[in-house]
Design a protein around this motif. Sequence first.
Motif, PDB file in Angstrom:
ATOM      1  N   ALA A 131       0.443  -1.092  -0.052  1.00 15.06           N
ATOM      2  CA  ALA A 131       0.404   0.113  -0.252  1.00 15.06           C
ATOM      3  C   ALA A 131       0.998   1.139  -0.147  1.00 15.06           C
ATOM      4  N   ASN A 132       1.627   1.111   0.667  1.00 15.17           N
ATOM      5  CA  ASN A 132       2.585   2.484   1.181  1.00 15.17           C
ATOM      6  C   ASN A 132       3.484   2.590  -0.549  1.00 15.17           C
ATOM      7  N   ARG A 133       4.166   1.559  -1.148  1.00 15.57           N
ATOM      8  CA  ARG A 133       4.755   2.031  -2.609  1.00 15.57           C
ATOM      9  C   ARG A 133       3.971   2.626  -3.147  1.00 15.57           C
ATOM     10  N   ILE A 134       2.628   1.814  -3.703  1.00 15.60           N
ATOM     11  CA  ILE A 134       0.951   2.158  -4.103  1.00 15.60           C
ATOM     12  C   ILE A 134       1.429   3.628  -3.883  1.00 15.60           C
ATOM     13  N   VAL A 135       0.883   4.067  -2.957  1.00 18.76           N
ATOM     14  CA  VAL A 135       0.915   5.799  -3.114  1.00 18.76           C
ATOM     15  C   VAL A 135       1.812   6.538  -3.187  1.00 18.76           C
ATOM     16  N   GLY A 136       3.150   5.609  -2.482  1.00 18.73           N
ATOM     17  CA  GLY A 136       4.136   6.541  -3.207  1.00 18.73           C
ATOM     18  C   GLY A 136       4.341   6.551  -5.133  1.00 18.73           C
ATOM     19  N   GLN A 137       3.649   5.885  -5.255  1.00 20.46           N
ATOM     20  CA  GLN A 137       4.581   6.014  -7.002  1.00 20.46           C
ATOM     21  C   GLN A 137       3.279   7.306  -7.625  1.00 20.46           C
ATOM     22  N   GLY A 138       2.102   7.184  -6.824  1.00 23.82           N
ATOM     23  CA  GLY A 138       1.097   8.040  -6.992  1.00 23.82           C
ATOM     24  C   GLY A 138       0.532   9.788  -6.849  1.00 23.82           C
TER      25      GLY A 138
END
Length: 87
Positions: free
Chosen positions: A43-50
């Motif tokens: 989830a942190n990886r996805i939010v970081g990409q966004g």
Amino acid sequence: MIRGCQRETVYLRTQDSDLFECAWLVLRREKPMVGADDMLAEANRIVGQGAAYSGKRRHRLGGFLLFLSGASFSAAVLLLLYVFLGA
């Protein structure tokens, strides 16, 4: 679009942001069996990409066409005034 009520979700709440309160992530139906720490890392990886996303791309052609049509209309009005008023 989320359909039905049988979807599993992850709710992330933050106190660090003045702009966002929370994020909802909907899990895939065919999700692999992973632990809570792995889910949080993903989830942190996805939010970081966004976070790198800057919004919609603006189309410069639309603004140029609007400018060109306004200039053409103004030129036509001035030409008509010149012809009919005989200045």
